[in-house]
Scaffold this active site. Structure first.
Site, PDB file in Angstrom:
ATOM      1  CB  SER A 118      -0.917   0.022   1.226  1.00  0.00           C
ATOM      2  OG  SER A 118      -0.156   0.022   2.425  1.00  0.00           O
ATOM      3  CE1 TYR A 119       3.728   1.607   4.232  1.00  0.00           C
ATOM      4  CE2 TYR A 119       6.039   1.077   3.853  1.00  0.00           C
ATOM      5  CZ  TYR A 119       4.974   1.214   4.716  1.00  0.00           C
ATOM      6  OH  TYR A 119       5.150   0.980   6.051  1.00  0.00           O
ATOM      7  N   GLY A 120       2.893   4.272  -1.315  1.00  0.00           N
ATOM      8  CA  GLY A 120       2.827   5.022  -2.558  1.00  0.00           C
ATOM      9  C   GLY A 120       1.433   5.573  -2.751  1.00  0.00           C
TER      10      GLY A 120
END
Length: 380
Positions: A108-110
């Site tokens: 989920s990073y970004g």
């Protein structure tokens, strides 16, 4: 994973830290840590920051500190831009050259069109690292899989793992982690997520499994369930710092120790509040400013304590705060997005706070009227 060699007679070889503090004193806090020492100084960081201490996460051997990559692709909170990628690669290269083998990320990073960017960049940086195959093979990626409401079956969670592998262009992930528990709001989804961990482990897509944002009660539940399925739970990741230190963190650490689970500390610098770089009149840009404005004015005693110990040790406040996490037997994963940050964080290694200094810091931390806000998904 390469075996850790035995230490020479003097594990510190008479070295001194880059800021002049003695490296020679070592206080053993935490288990599964062994020391080695090399006389080859990296060209960029002379002399050696630390004597190649290693820590176990289940079957994996990693550096005593890792680096977090939340900022890699996050425009909203950390101001990511594509032109930062070259600098991020230099930062990654510097870390690996100097013994860092553990990197934490998440699917989920970004933000926005950069969703998944952190995983993609990590995979790219590993492939393009100009080092030996052995060095690349020793790098351990820990990624977290989001408990999105549409991930309702173990098969969907398994597909999420395969998508992460595709982004990183890897055959296997070091540690596959649940990013958070759904027990507080969608308890029926929880078992499917656990079964997803089992499936990715059984298919060999991950070498070890872990969780994030689990409290002691829920940690015991998933540990027992995974054990019944023949899957060892190897790590638990929580917000753990001098700004986030209380009965809950102490209890969780005790549970981890009793079960042989390695605790990983995220946000060990309190999003930057423990660095000494900010004040009520000097706030960071973006959403962090709101939080800093509420908490920073009441941190005088803790920040003063950090500053005094840092001056005494010839270290920075950040290095003292991260070292405290290491002394508590955890693996801190401070975020990095520049060579300068990586260099400073590396100075957290190769030495130990004394028991008196640890007590001073914890006493000041307990007296803080405001603590760090906890992750909304953190369970009991």
């Amino acid at each position: 994973m390469a075996a850790v060699s035995s230490s020479p007679k003097s594990p510190f070889c008479g070295l001194r830290s880059p800021r002049g503090g003695a490296v020679g004193r070592f206080f053993s806090h935490g288990s599964s840590r062994t020391l080695t020492c090399s006389l080859r100084f990296p060209a960029q960081l002379r002399p050696l920051f630390w004597p190649w201490e290693k820590v176990k996460i289940g079957p994996l051997t990693v550096s005593p500190m890792g680096f977090g990559t939340w900022a890699w692709g996050n425009q909203l909170l950390w101001g990511y831009k594509e032109e930062m990628d070259d600098s991020l690669q230099e930062t990654f290269n510097l870390a690996v050259r100097n013994g860092i083998t553990f990197f934490d990320t998440a699917d989920s990073y970004g933000t926005g069109r950069f969703n998944g960017r952190s995983e993609m960049l990590l995979g790219k940086f590993i492939r393009e690292y100009k080092g030996t195959d052995k060095v690349r093979d020793n790098i351990v990626i820990a990624t977290k899989f989001a408990a999105y409401p549409w991930r309702l079956t173990s098969g969907q969670f398994l597909r999420a793992c395969k998508s992460s592998l595709n982004r990183m262009q890897l055959d296997q992930i070091g540690v596959g982690q649940l990013h958070w528990s759904t027990a507080n709001y969608a308890p029926l989804q929880e078992l499917a997520l656990w079964d997803g961990l089992v499936a990715m482990y059984e298919k060999g897509l991950v070498r070890a499994v872990g969780v994030s944002n689990y409290g002691p009660k829920q940690l015991l539940k998933i540990h027992d369930y995974l054990k019944s399925r023949g899957v060892p739970l190897c790590s638990a990741q929580i917000q753990f710092s001098l700004l986030s230190f209380g009965d809950d963190q102490i209890e969780l650490k005790a549970v981890c120790d009793s079960l042989g689970i390695q605790l990983i500390s995220y946000s060990p610098l309190g999003l930057g509040m423990l660095t000494g770089k900010y004040s009520a009149s000097k706030l960071p840009r973006g959403p962090r400013a709101v939080l800093f404005r509420q908490i920073l004015p009441r941190l005088d005693r803790l920040l003063d304590c950090l500053r005094e110990i840092a001056q005494r040790r010839d270290k920075t406040m950040s290095q003292v705060a991260i070292n405290w996490c290491i002394c508590k037997g955890t693996i801190p994963i401070p975020g990095v997005k520049s060579v300068r940050q990586a260099e400073e964080n590396l100075g957290s290694l190769g030495w130990r706070l004394s028991s008196d200094e640890i007590s001073e810091l914890e006493s000041a931390a307990r007296d803080c009227p405001r603590k760090m806000i906890q992750n909304i998904f953190q369970t009991q």
